[in-house]
Structure formats: C-alpha cells, structure tokens
Design a protein around this motif. Structure first.
Motif, short mmCIF file in Angstrom:
data_model
loop_
_atom_site.label_atom_id
_atom_site.label_comp_id
_atom_site.label_asym_id
_atom_site.label_seq_id
_atom_site.Cartn_x
_atom_site.Cartn_y
_atom_site.Cartn_z
N SER A 324 21.70 63.97 -54.92
CA SER A 324 20.34 63.61 -55.27
C SER A 324 20.30 62.66 -56.45
N ILE A 325 19.35 61.76 -56.42
CA ILE A 325 19.17 60.79 -57.50
C ILE A 325 17.77 60.96 -58.06
N PHE A 326 17.67 61.04 -59.38
CA PHE A 326 16.37 61.17 -60.02
C PHE A 326 16.09 59.94 -60.87
N VAL A 327 14.93 59.35 -60.65
CA VAL A 327 14.48 58.20 -61.44
C VAL A 327 13.27 58.63 -62.25
N ASP A 338 24.12 60.81 -69.88
CA ASP A 338 23.56 60.58 -71.22
C ASP A 338 22.04 60.71 -71.25
N ASN A 339 21.42 60.69 -70.09
CA ASN A 339 19.97 60.76 -70.02
C ASN A 339 19.56 61.63 -68.84
N LEU A 350 10.80 64.66 -66.45
CA LEU A 350 11.04 63.34 -67.04
C LEU A 350 12.49 63.30 -67.52
N CYS A 351 12.98 62.11 -67.82
CA CYS A 351 14.30 61.98 -68.42
C CYS A 351 14.22 62.33 -69.90
N ARG A 352 15.35 62.71 -70.46
CA ARG A 352 15.39 63.15 -71.86
C ARG A 352 14.91 62.06 -72.81
N GLN A 353 15.29 60.82 -72.58
CA GLN A 353 14.89 59.74 -73.47
C GLN A 353 13.37 59.56 -73.48
N GLN A 383 16.94 71.39 -68.96
CA GLN A 383 17.70 70.38 -68.23
C GLN A 383 17.91 70.81 -66.77
N LEU A 384 17.75 69.87 -65.88
CA LEU A 384 17.95 70.13 -64.45
C LEU A 384 19.30 69.58 -64.00
#
Length: 386
Positions: A324-327, A338-339, A350-353, A383-384
């Motif tokens: 799976s890819i998360f955007v 890293d994110n 959402l992403c961490r950043q 975190q997922l």
C-alpha cells in the motif's frame, strides 16, 4: 516514453512514400502510353511509302523530354529520403539512449548477483544454461538446492501435461500440513481431477473407492463440492455430455498447474514471478522518466548520487505495486520511513511532517483537523504501518 513524435514522423514517411509511389506510377503510365502511340504510328508508316518513321521517333523523344520523368522521380524520392532520415534519427534517439546516465555508481555484491541470475535461470526451467553459468561463476555450493527444488516443480508440471497426477499428489501429501496453514485447497483440487479422470476412463467402482478414500478429510469444509462430484458417478464415461461437463473442462488442468506452481514457490519462500524478471521489467518501464530527470540535472551529478529519494514520481503501473502507498492529502507527498502516516484521534490520516506544521512543532498545542471540526494533539496521533 513519448510516442507522439515517433508516430508523427512515421505518418510523414508513409505520406511521402505514398506520394512518391503515386507519381512514379503516373509517370510510367504516361511514358507507356506515348510509346504505345509511337509503335502504332510506326506500324502504320510501314504501309505508307511517303511516311518517315524517324520523324515519328523524333516526336517521341521530344514528348519524353517534356515529361521529364527523372526530374519528377528525383524530387519525390529526395523528399522521401529526407523523411526517412529524420525518422531513423528519431528512432535512434528514442530507443537507443545512453542509459548509463540513469543509474548510480553502486558497488554490487557479485555473489548475490550470481545467485539471482542462477535462480532466475532455474526458475525459468533453463537448467543446462543455469549449470553452465554457476560452473563459470563458481557458485556450485550455494545454488545446488535451488536447482533441485525447481527441477522437482517442473517434473510435476510436465507430468500434469500428460494428465499424470501422481507426482503432484505425492508432493501435496508430503506438504499437507504446510498447505493447510496457508489455507490452500490444492490437494482437494488434485484429488478432484484424479477422481474425474478415473470416471472419464469408465471405471465407476474404482472412482467410488478413490472418492471414499481421499475426499473424507475434506468433507467438513467442502461438502457441497464433494456431493457434486459424487453425482458424476451417474454419468460414468460421458461426463462431458452431462450437466457437470464444466468439471472436465481442459482449462481446469491449466489453472491447477499454474496454482501448483504458485503454491510450490510459496512453500519455498520464493515469489511466483522471477525477481530478476520483475526488476528488469520495472526498470525498463521507469527508464524514460529517469533519463528525462538526468537530462534536466545535467551537471549535477553529485546531487544525483547523494539523493535518497527521487524528486519526481515514477509511475510503474498497478502490476508493480506490491504494498500500500499513502500520499498525504495536505502536503501531497508520499509517506516514507522519515515521514510516516499518522492517524489522528478523529480518525483522519496525515503524514508526520504535515502534523508537525499544523501544530507548529508543539506537541501539547491542539490544532484543528483540516478535514473535520475536531481538535487534535500530537501526543494523541498514532503511527500507521502498511
């Protein structure tokens, strides 16, 4: 790869070629007509003493000069040659690029590369080539087990082509517990084909005995399927003309052989598709994007070598997506180590950043979710993992 310029150049060549052929045919037809008319005139002049055949030939020469076939043909042929030259250069540019620009200077482990290549050769049933390769690469000790395993698999598949299920059933029985753990019912499918094969040969008693012996362990979970197979006993020797004719379709053999190969590789801890084949196919598909990137980054070789992530997406299609890819819906950036993706207390992700920016890098400061009215704290985000 951009194919529109190639298509346009090809269409131009076809257009020029059609025009050239048309002009050549018209010119030849015109010359032929003039020659035929001259021949007719000469034949008529033979019977008339006062006529002059030389004068008739002189008129033909004059007419041919007026037609000027060479000038017409040279002009159209020149245009065709120019179009062909442009098309050839475009093909060379598109299909023969310097791919050395698109890869980094990486020190590969020769031993691992040799194992990957040898494994691919054995996986593709090229055993003689694989033996030659490992002998020259001196990898005999590390890859011999791989050859034995895939040799067994292809012997089973070869037997299935002649409707001999004995090797396949032996393998399934030996690996019964492992197959059950993976949830595979391939052992039942093999017994089903064997049962139907016996019926097709006209032996009802033997088929009944085989069914009682081998279907019993699967009766609880596959009762309706076994019940349907037992009904086939009424159509011994003529199942293909019965209501159960779909059960003896030749496609079942091909599908089962394919599934057996998948399960065999799965039990070996190997992927069904050759990793080398998948890697090369993905590399070829992503190569045009990498070449374009390198053309843009000409003169920035050091920056290219130090990059941890490509600055542009490389679309490889769904066949090369194995996880799976998360955007992030806020930053539009793909999640990574890293994110990573973070789920907020409201359930949105959402992403961490992005979360760090929304909270202004304050772990105790509540911030509003961009997708609902809820207020969220960084400490509540989880975190997922995909």
């Amino acid at each position: 790869m951009e194919l529109n310029p190639i298509k346009d150049a090809f269409d131009s060549v076809i257009k020029k070629q059609t025009l050239s052929s048309s002009k050549i045919e018209d010119t030849i037809e015109q010359i032929t007509q003039e020659i035929q008319q001259t021949l007719s005139g000469i034949q008529s002049a033979i019977n008339v003493p006062s006529s002059q055949p030389k004068l008739i030939l002189g008129e033909l020469k004059t007419k041919l000069k007026e037609i000027a076939p060479l000038n017409h043909l040279e002009a159209t042929q020149k245009e065709l040659n120019i179009a062909m030259s442009k098309y050839t250069k475009l093909l060379e540019k598109q299909f023969y690029p310097d791919i050395s620009k698109s890869y980094r200077n990486v020190d590969f482990d020769t031993h691992i590369i040799n194992q990957i290549i040898a494994s691919h050769l054995y996986r593709e049933s090229m055993f003689e080539i694989g033996d030659c390769f490992i002998n020259e690469a001196h990898e005999e000790e590390t890859i011999v087990d791989k050859k034995t395993q895939f040799l067994e698999m292809y012997e089973i598949l070869e037997s299935m082509k002649s409707h001999d299920l004995t090797p396949a059933l032996k393998w399934a029985t030996t690996n019964h517990d492992k197959l059950q753990k993976t949830g595979s019912d391939i052992e039942l499918q093999l017994h089903r084909l064997q049962f139907l094969e016996i019926l097709q040969n006209g032996s009802r008693d033997e088929a009944l005995k085989y069914g009682r012996t081998h279907f019993a362990p699967f009766a609880t979970q596959h009762f309706h399927e076994i019940q349907k197979l037992m009904a086939c006993l009424l159509w011994v020797g003529k199942i293909d003309s019965s209501p159960y004719s779909d059960l003896v379709s030749p496609t079942h053999w091909a599908k089962l052989a394919d599934e057996l190969a998948q399960q065999f590789c799965n039990l070996l801890g190997e992927s069904y598709e050759s990793p080398l084949k998948v890697t090369v196919a993905a590399g070829v598909q992503g190569l045009p994007t990498l070449l374009k990137l390198m053309n843009v980054m000409t003169g920035k070789k050091q920056e290219w070598q130090s990059m941890k992530q490509l600055p542009v997406p490389v679309d490889l299609g769904t066949e090369f997506q194995f996880h799976s890819i998360f955007v992030c819906p806020v930053s539009r950036e793909q999640a990574g180590e890293d994110n990573p993706p973070m789920m907020m207390s409201c359930g949105h992700v959402l992403c961490r950043q992005s979360i760090t920016k929304l909270s202004k890098n304050n772990s105790t400061r509540p911030f509003k979710c961009p997708y609902c009215p809820a207020e969220v704290e960084v400490a509540q985000c989880k975190q997922l993992y995909f």
